[in-house]
Every structure is written in structure tokens, then in C-alpha cells.
Design a protein around this motif. Structure first.
Motif, PDB file in Angstrom:
ATOM      1  N   ALA A  60      -8.596  -5.123  14.123  1.00 55.67           N
ATOM      2  CA  ALA A  60      -7.884  -6.135  13.432  1.00 55.67           C
ATOM      3  C   ALA A  60      -7.779  -5.780  11.771  1.00 55.67           C
ATOM      4  O   ALA A  60      -8.766  -5.229  11.266  1.00 55.67           O
ATOM      5  N   TYR A  61      -6.659  -6.062  11.328  1.00 54.56           N
ATOM      6  CA  TYR A  61      -6.730  -5.905   9.674  1.00 54.56           C
ATOM      7  C   TYR A  61      -6.208  -7.122   9.087  1.00 54.56           C
ATOM      8  O   TYR A  61      -5.174  -7.640   9.297  1.00 54.56           O
ATOM      9  N   ALA A  62      -7.134  -7.795   8.464  1.00 55.88           N
ATOM     10  CA  ALA A  62      -6.757  -8.977   7.834  1.00 55.88           C
ATOM     11  C   ALA A  62      -6.413 -10.082   8.937  1.00 55.88           C
ATOM     12  O   ALA A  62      -5.614 -11.021   8.820  1.00 55.88           O
ATOM     13  N   GLU A  70     -12.659  -6.687  13.228  1.00 58.48           N
ATOM     14  CA  GLU A  70     -11.909  -6.431  11.865  1.00 58.48           C
ATOM     15  C   GLU A  70     -12.320  -4.968  11.393  1.00 58.48           C
ATOM     16  O   GLU A  70     -13.480  -4.621  11.425  1.00 58.48           O
ATOM     17  N   CYS A  71     -11.312  -4.284  10.993  1.00 64.34           N
ATOM     18  CA  CYS A  71     -11.506  -3.017  10.352  1.00 64.34           C
ATOM     19  C   CYS A  71     -10.900  -2.847   8.996  1.00 64.34           C
ATOM     20  O   CYS A  71     -10.634  -1.783   8.484  1.00 64.34           O
ATOM     21  N   GLY A  72     -10.292  -4.000   8.504  1.00 62.60           N
ATOM     22  CA  GLY A  72      -9.650  -3.653   7.235  1.00 62.60           C
ATOM     23  C   GLY A  72     -10.474  -3.247   6.240  1.00 62.60           C
ATOM     24  O   GLY A  72      -9.985  -2.709   5.119  1.00 62.60           O
ATOM     25  N   ALA A  96      -3.803   0.548   8.020  1.00 59.26           N
ATOM     26  CA  ALA A  96      -3.077   0.665   9.119  1.00 59.26           C
ATOM     27  C   ALA A  96      -1.441   0.809   8.849  1.00 59.26           C
ATOM     28  O   ALA A  96      -0.746   0.507   9.870  1.00 59.26           O
ATOM     29  N   TYR A  97      -1.290   1.606   8.046  1.00 56.82           N
ATOM     30  CA  TYR A  97       0.299   2.264   7.771  1.00 56.82           C
ATOM     31  C   TYR A  97       0.651   3.257   8.897  1.00 56.82           C
ATOM     32  O   TYR A  97      -0.205   3.878   9.446  1.00 56.82           O
ATOM     33  N   ASP A  98       2.156   3.029   9.043  1.00 54.05           N
ATOM     34  CA  ASP A  98       2.537   4.142  10.067  1.00 54.05           C
ATOM     35  C   ASP A  98       3.269   5.234   9.025  1.00 54.05           C
ATOM     36  O   ASP A  98       3.749   4.876   8.073  1.00 54.05           O
ATOM     37  N   ILE A  99       3.569   6.256   9.797  1.00 50.96           N
ATOM     38  CA  ILE A  99       4.271   7.358   8.917  1.00 50.96           C
ATOM     39  C   ILE A  99       5.594   7.194   9.795  1.00 50.96           C
ATOM     40  O   ILE A  99       5.763   7.877  11.162  1.00 50.96           O
ATOM     41  N   ASP A 100       6.660   6.520   9.174  1.00 54.22           N
ATOM     42  CA  ASP A 100       7.842   6.424  10.057  1.00 54.22           C
ATOM     43  C   ASP A 100       9.101   6.841   9.096  1.00 54.22           C
ATOM     44  O   ASP A 100       9.804   7.713   9.739  1.00 54.22           O
ATOM     45  N   THR A 101       8.950   6.788   7.940  1.00 54.99           N
ATOM     46  CA  THR A 101      10.108   7.515   7.038  1.00 54.99           C
ATOM     47  C   THR A 101       9.798   8.452   5.997  1.00 54.99           C
ATOM     48  O   THR A 101       8.413   8.543   5.794  1.00 54.99           O
TER      49      THR A 101
END
Length: 201
Positions: free
Chosen positions: A137-139, A181-183, A188-193
Motif C-alpha cells: 500500500a502507498y499512503a 504500507e511501503c510508501g 509506485a509509478y508506472d512507465i506508460d508514456t
């Protein structure tokens, strides 16, 4: 348990089949990160976090990934239906664990290099039995990696469609999901664009 804390009964599962539609169709598994394909980084993170066994689901550019990425000791799983979305990769990955003796799968996404071994180790530590459901979980918001005990695989496989993956199943069983919790140790960003490529090194 080995002396390093590796759990042989929990298999790491990297979903690496994405075609990078918004990245000009470049397979995400082969995006360069720290001088090597991103899929190698993802496997290394799972191993460093305590997963002794790792399965990798390939789809887009699978032949090129096999050729260019060094994935010794991994079970490589082809998902011919990868264009259907993450759900098909999750089904293929869980299916590959049949007969492996695994009692749980720890699932990570190839396009989240900000999530490192610390987060993997925390979620892995939440494993208690084949009925365990746990997620980073992140926040307070549920994210990856996610741990699915074997008792849940059939239900997840039945409900994993399109890009939803296990979302519907986890929502239906929200009360049973242990949030870890791991924040403080992961992003936790994605590489999408194209804009997200700034996160790669």
C-alpha cells in the motif's frame, strides 16, 4: 526457509507482456534501465526481496525478450493473448504455477521500477498460508506487489479479464487483504508514456 529468508513456497511472478502502446509499441520488458532490459531489473528485485523462484509472463516481443534479456533460472511463460490486457497475463502466470508446489504467488509489474526489494520483502513477510491475500500500500492505497495464496488462484483466474487483472477479486475480498504500507521504501509509478521514461536510468 533458507538462511537468506528465501521462501520456496512463494513464487515471484513478473507480468512483462505489455506492448507499450503509448510508448510507440516498444515492449516494456525491453525498455533500458541501468544498462539492461527492464525485465531483468524486475526479476532481480523479486530475487533480492526473497523470491527464490521466479516466473516471467512474456507477450509483446517475446522472441526478442528471450534473445536480449538474461533471465537464467526463470520459468518463461508465453501469453499469446497478451493484447487482451493484464488479466490474460495474470491467468497465464497463475496457470504456470500448477504442479510447481507453490503455495502463493507474489505478483509484480515489469513497468514499476520504483518498487524495490524492500517492498517485496515486506509483502512476502505477510504470507502465512495458502489463504493469504496481501498487497503493498502507498499512503493507504492498494498497489503492487500483491501476494495471492493458492486458495485464491481459481477465483482470480475466473475474474481476471481485460486490464483489470485481479482488481475485481481484490475488491470483492477487500476485508481479507492485508495491506502492507511501503510508501516509505518504494514509489509506485508506472512507465506508460514517453514522459514516464524520465524514471528509467
Amino acid at each position: 526457509m533458507t538462511e537468506h529468508g528465501d521462501r520456496d513456497d512463494v513464487v515471484g511472478l513478473v507480468l512483462a507482456a505489455g506492448g507499450g502502446r503509448r510508448l510507440g509499441g516498444r515492449p516494456k520488458a525491453l525498455l533500458p534501465h541501468r544498462g539492461r532490459p527492464l525485465v531483468e531489473h524486475a526479476v532481480g528485485v523479486l530475487r533480492a526481496g526473497g523470491c527464490a523462484r521466479v516466473h516471467v509472463v512474456l507477450g509483446a516481443g517475446a522472441d526478442a525478450v528471450r534473445e536480449r534479456a538474461s533471465l537464467p533460472g526463470c520459468v518463461l511463460v508465453d501469453n499469446p493473448g497478451w493484447e487482451e490486457g493484464m488479466g490474460s497475463s495474470l491467468r497465464a502466470g497463475l496457470g504456470s504455477l500448477a504442479g510447481s508446489g507453490a503455495r502463493a504467488a507474489l505478483v509484480s509489474l515489469v513497468d514499476q521500477p520504483g518498487i524495490g526489494p524492500e517492498a517485496v520483502a515486506r509483502v512476502l513477510a505477510a504470507y502465512a498460508s495458502p489463504s493469504t491475500l496481501a498487497a503493498a500500500a502507498y499512503a493507504g492505497e492498494r498497489g503492487h506487489p500483491v501476494l495471492f495464496g493458492a486458495a485464491h488462484w481459481a477465483g482470480i483466474t475466473a475474474s481476471a479479464t481485460g486490464d483489470r487483472g485481479a482488481r475485481a477479486y481484490l475488491k470483492a475480498h477487500a476485508g481479507a487483504v492485508a495491506l502492507v504500507e511501503c510508501g516509505d521504501v518504494a514509489r509506485a509509478y508506472d512507465i506508460d508514456t514517453e514522459a514516464d521514461l524520465v524514471h528509467l536510468e
